[in-house]
Design an enzyme around this catalytic site. Structure first.
Site: not given
Length: 206
Positions: A45, A81, A83, A169
């Site tokens: 990120h 991931d 995200h 995740d």
């Protein structure tokens, strides 16, 4: 999004980024054919000018750039991931020497990021692929993505190195994500990435 830091955070982030560089060197020097680095803090990120989402330095982008300084021409980054890997996407959005694919839960984090229509810009147009999946997607959805999107794209790109930001995740027990992967799913994804690495780039997989 707030990213909390302490007086040691920057040093830890440098060590994490350095470990990624060290793994690139180990593979390119022939000391390992592939490798797995447990890096904290994470990276995908983070932007060039700031932290985001618990990420201080984009370890993946740093590793890919380092590989290019070592003579690697084409790097494939596949991020599964839960995200969206927005920092990595931003780093290479106008670059045709790095193919980035992010498979993530649709509109999870960051909000309004990772749309299917975000495909890169200028020289990098077509070299950024987002696969936003609906909450509840599991093993079969990810398998279909690898068969119909990932494998054809990476075969056409023909990379010299494959780098995988391995966020776990999307697992069914993660309290923040809403995806349904299991340990078996991750074994299958890893086997697929190893197969592609052997087929396309002498097994070079990070």
């Amino acid at each position: 999004a707030p990213t909390y830091v302490t007086s040691r955070s920057f040093d830890c982030a440098l060590e994490a980024a350095g470990a990624g560089i060290g793994l690139v060197d180990a593979v390119l020097d022939g000391r390992a054919r592939s490798g797995f680095a447990l890096l904290r803090p994470p990276g995908h990120h983070a932007f060039q000018d700031g932290a985001m989402g618990f990420c201080l330095i984009d370890n993946i982008a740093v590793a890919a750039r380092h590989a290019q300084t070592r003579g690697i021409k084409r790097v494939f980054i596949i991020d599964f991931d839960v995200h969206h890997g927005n920092g990595t996407e931003h780093a290479f959005y106008e670059n045709d020497e790095v193919l980035t694919i992010s498979i993530h839960q649709d509109n999870c984090f960051p909000p309004d990021s990772g749309a299917i229509g975000d495909i890169g810009r200028d020289r990098g147009k077509g070299y950024n692929i987002n696969v936003p999946l609906p909450p509840g997607s599991g093993r079969e959805a990810y398998r279909a993505v690898f068969e119909r999107v990932v494998r054809p794209a990476v075969q056409a790109f023909s990379p010299d190195l494959i780098v995988v930001p391995s966020g776990f995740d999307a697992g069914g027990f993660d309290p923040l994500g809403r995806m349904m992967l299991s340990s078996k799913s991750y074994r299958e994804i890893t086997a697929e990435m190893k197969s592609l690495a052997v087929e396309l780039c002498c097994g070079r997989l990070l």
